[in-house]
Design an enzyme around this catalytic site. Structure first.
Site, PDB file in Angstrom:
ATOM      1  N   SER A 144      -6.326  44.184  -8.511  1.00 26.73           N
ATOM      2  CA  SER A 144      -5.255  44.757  -9.341  1.00 26.73           C
ATOM      3  C   SER A 144      -4.902  46.097  -8.725  1.00 26.73           C
ATOM      4  O   SER A 144      -5.745  46.712  -8.058  1.00 26.73           O
ATOM      5  CB  SER A 144      -5.756  44.976 -10.770  1.00 26.73           C
ATOM      6  OG  SER A 144      -4.865  45.796 -11.497  1.00 26.73           O
ATOM      7  N   TYR A 157     -12.103  47.586 -17.451  1.00 27.09           N
ATOM      8  CA  TYR A 157     -11.343  46.685 -16.567  1.00 27.09           C
ATOM      9  C   TYR A 157     -11.044  47.394 -15.239  1.00 27.09           C
ATOM     10  O   TYR A 157     -11.258  46.819 -14.154  1.00 27.09           O
ATOM     11  CB  TYR A 157     -10.053  46.272 -17.277  1.00 27.09           C
ATOM     12  CG  TYR A 157      -9.105  45.416 -16.473  1.00 27.09           C
ATOM     13  CD1 TYR A 157      -9.265  44.028 -16.402  1.00 27.09           C
ATOM     14  CD2 TYR A 157      -8.039  45.982 -15.783  1.00 27.09           C
ATOM     15  CE1 TYR A 157      -8.382  43.242 -15.675  1.00 27.09           C
ATOM     16  CE2 TYR A 157      -7.151  45.209 -15.051  1.00 27.09           C
ATOM     17  CZ  TYR A 157      -7.330  43.837 -15.006  1.00 27.09           C
ATOM     18  OH  TYR A 157      -6.445  43.065 -14.269  1.00 27.09           O
ATOM     19  N   LYS A 161     -12.253  46.385 -11.377  1.00 23.70           N
ATOM     20  CA  LYS A 161     -11.343  46.110 -10.262  1.00 23.70           C
ATOM     21  C   LYS A 161     -11.619  47.052  -9.078  1.00 23.70           C
ATOM     22  O   LYS A 161     -11.498  46.652  -7.913  1.00 23.70           O
ATOM     23  CB  LYS A 161      -9.887  46.219 -10.725  1.00 23.70           C
ATOM     24  CG  LYS A 161      -9.491  45.138 -11.747  1.00 23.70           C
ATOM     25  CD  LYS A 161      -9.626  43.722 -11.173  1.00 23.70           C
ATOM     26  CE  LYS A 161      -9.077  42.654 -12.090  1.00 23.70           C
ATOM     27  NZ  LYS A 161      -9.161  41.307 -11.506  1.00 23.70           N
TER      28      LYS A 161
HETATM   29  P1  NAD Z   1      -4.197  34.664 -16.944  1.00 22.15           P
HETATM   30  O1  NAD Z   1      -4.659  35.053 -18.298  1.00 22.15           O
HETATM   31  O2  NAD Z   1      -3.009  33.776 -16.829  1.00 22.15           O
HETATM   32  O3  NAD Z   1      -5.390  34.040 -16.100  1.00 22.15           O
HETATM   33  C1  NAD Z   1      -6.718  34.472 -16.233  1.00 22.15           C
HETATM   34  C2  NAD Z   1      -7.629  33.323 -15.877  1.00 22.15           C
HETATM   35  O4  NAD Z   1      -8.990  33.747 -16.007  1.00 22.15           O
HETATM   36  C3  NAD Z   1      -7.454  32.118 -16.829  1.00 22.15           C
HETATM   37  O5  NAD Z   1      -7.418  30.949 -16.067  1.00 22.15           O
HETATM   38  C4  NAD Z   1      -8.702  32.171 -17.695  1.00 22.15           C
HETATM   39  O6  NAD Z   1      -9.133  30.899 -18.151  1.00 22.15           O
HETATM   40  C5  NAD Z   1      -9.703  32.768 -16.712  1.00 22.15           C
HETATM   41  N1  NAD Z   1     -10.850  33.344 -17.413  1.00 22.15           N
HETATM   42  C6  NAD Z   1     -10.854  34.338 -18.334  1.00 22.15           C
HETATM   43  N2  NAD Z   1     -12.103  34.533 -18.786  1.00 22.15           N
HETATM   44  C7  NAD Z   1     -12.895  33.639 -18.137  1.00 22.15           C
HETATM   45  C8  NAD Z   1     -14.288  33.357 -18.165  1.00 22.15           C
HETATM   46  N3  NAD Z   1     -15.130  33.996 -18.974  1.00 22.15           N
HETATM   47  N4  NAD Z   1     -14.750  32.378 -17.349  1.00 22.15           N
HETATM   48  C9  NAD Z   1     -13.922  31.707 -16.530  1.00 22.15           C
HETATM   49  N5  NAD Z   1     -12.598  31.935 -16.457  1.00 22.15           N
HETATM   50  C10 NAD Z   1     -12.094  32.892 -17.253  1.00 22.15           C
HETATM   51  O7  NAD Z   1      -3.907  36.021 -16.187  1.00 22.15           O
HETATM   52  P2  NAD Z   1      -3.337  36.329 -14.716  1.00 22.15           P
HETATM   53  O8  NAD Z   1      -2.386  37.444 -14.901  1.00 22.15           O
HETATM   54  O9  NAD Z   1      -2.904  35.113 -14.019  1.00 22.15           O
HETATM   55  O10 NAD Z   1      -4.642  36.938 -14.042  1.00 22.15           O
HETATM   56  C11 NAD Z   1      -5.146  36.469 -12.809  1.00 22.15           C
HETATM   57  C12 NAD Z   1      -5.747  37.627 -12.047  1.00 22.15           C
HETATM   58  O11 NAD Z   1      -4.744  38.594 -11.737  1.00 22.15           O
HETATM   59  C13 NAD Z   1      -6.851  38.379 -12.787  1.00 22.15           C
HETATM   60  O12 NAD Z   1      -7.879  38.705 -11.873  1.00 22.15           O
HETATM   61  C14 NAD Z   1      -6.148  39.633 -13.258  1.00 22.15           C
HETATM   62  O13 NAD Z   1      -7.038  40.719 -13.446  1.00 22.15           O
HETATM   63  C15 NAD Z   1      -5.212  39.876 -12.089  1.00 22.15           C
HETATM   64  N6  NAD Z   1      -4.080  40.761 -12.393  1.00 22.15           N
HETATM   65  C16 NAD Z   1      -3.064  40.344 -13.199  1.00 22.15           C
HETATM   66  C17 NAD Z   1      -2.007  41.222 -13.437  1.00 22.15           C
HETATM   67  C18 NAD Z   1      -0.837  40.848 -14.302  1.00 22.15           C
HETATM   68  O14 NAD Z   1       0.015  41.721 -14.568  1.00 22.15           O
HETATM   69  N7  NAD Z   1      -0.724  39.607 -14.756  1.00 22.15           N
HETATM   70  C19 NAD Z   1      -2.015  42.501 -12.876  1.00 22.15           C
HETATM   71  C20 NAD Z   1      -3.074  42.871 -12.069  1.00 22.15           C
HETATM   72  C21 NAD Z   1      -4.107  41.997 -11.829  1.00 22.15           C
END
Ligand code: NAD
Length: 252
Positions: A144, A157, A161
């Site tokens: 992130s 969080y 990261k």
């Molecule tokens: P999302 O909620 O769509 O996906 C998160 C995934 O993590 C889901 O598939 C969920 O089932 C899985 N997950 C959560 N807890 C879990 C657990 N205990 N065991 C196994 N799986 C688990 O969110 P996203 O935005 O697609 O996030 C994906 C990645 O991108 C993450 O690492 C997140 O930190 C990172 N990220 C997202 C953003 C954003 O703005 N969306 C920004 C920065 C970083």
């Protein structure tokens, strides 16, 4: 784009988020995909069907990534089902918003258990097998912009990261002699299941996107493009790096 290998495990692929787009992007580029799911089997099944429609193989693996033994077992299962993983994408994460003064030890453990120890357990297990096979490998960690920038109400969080970034760099150093590269992709604001409910609020959305030079939220496909690049043959001399995918948010 020609991939380094045609077998991959993507964790956290059971939502309409980054994992799903990464899995589809890699399948389009020629990979058979182990789809890790945790909460939503139906979405994982739907993704597997889309991968199959692209002419690639999909297998499902289930684990709570907060359980290190389960995380390791999921990697082993994926590795055996696909005949050896050439690429691992760590993506599953748990987010919780709380003021720093209110975060409990249990909150801290829940976030770090999935986001940092979960990445460690998956990446170490995959790397041990890649080293044993001797053909190299690619590990991509979805971190992130919070790996290097703080945000309010997210101390646990953000710390997880930051840990991912340094885990990736440490691994890159030690795994380079084995032909394994390790890199991060650092998304900014990407519209996914993790934040869709908040971005639906017009005022929140306007405030969140105002400082983004490209003046829009990112899409999961924007992030998948960077992951596919890092998993590609063309990225063979890139390791210990981060590709930031944030519409320019952190330029200034
Ligand atoms: P999302 O909620 O769509 O996906 C998160 C995934 O993590 C889901 O598939 C969920 O089932 C899985 N997950 C959560 N807890 C879990 C657990 N205990 N065991 C196994 N799986 C688990 O969110 P996203 O935005 O697609 O996030 C994906 C990645 O991108 C993450 O690492 C997140 O930190 C990172 N990220 C997202 C953003 C954003 O703005 N969306 C920004 C920065 C970083």
């Amino acid at each position: 784009m020609s991939l380094f290998a045609n077998t991959v495990l993507v964790t956290g692929a059971d939502s309409h988020g980054i994992g799903r787009a990464v899995a589809l992007g890699l399948a389009k580029a020629g990979a058979d995909v182990a789809v890790h799911w945790y909460r939503d089997r139906a979405k994982a099944d739907d993704l597997a069907a889309q991968i199959a429609a692209l002419g690639r193989r999909a297998v499902l693996v289930h684990a709570d990534m907060g359980d290190a033994a389960a995380a390791r077992a999921a990697v082993v299962q994926a590795d055996e089902a696909l005949g050896g993983l050439g690429i691992l994408v760590c993506n599953a994460a748990h987010i919780q918003r709380k003021p720093f003064l209110e975060i409990t030890d249990a909150d801290w453990d829940a976030v770090h258990g999935v986001n940092l120890r979960g990445y460690f357990a998956c990446a170490q297990t995959a790397a041990q097998r890649m080293v044993r096979r001797g053909g190299g490998g690619r590990i991509v960690m979805v971190s992130s912009i919070n790996q290097a920038h703080a945000s309010p109400d997210l101390a646990h969080y953000v710390a997880s990261k930051g840990g991912v970034m340094m885990l990736a760099r440490s691994m890159a150093l030690e795994l380079a002699p084995h032909g394994i590269t390790v890199n991060c992709v650092a998304p900014g604001t990407i519209e996914t299941d993790i934040n869709r409910h908040m971005l639906a609020d017009a005022e929140f959305r306007a405030r969140k996107l105002a400082p983004v030079p490209l003046a829009r939220a990112g899409t999961p496909e924007d992030v998948a493009g960077a992951v596919v690049y890092l998993a590609g043959k063309g990225a063979g001399y890139v390791t210990g790096s981060t590709i930031t995918v944030d519409g320019g948010l952190t330029i200034a």
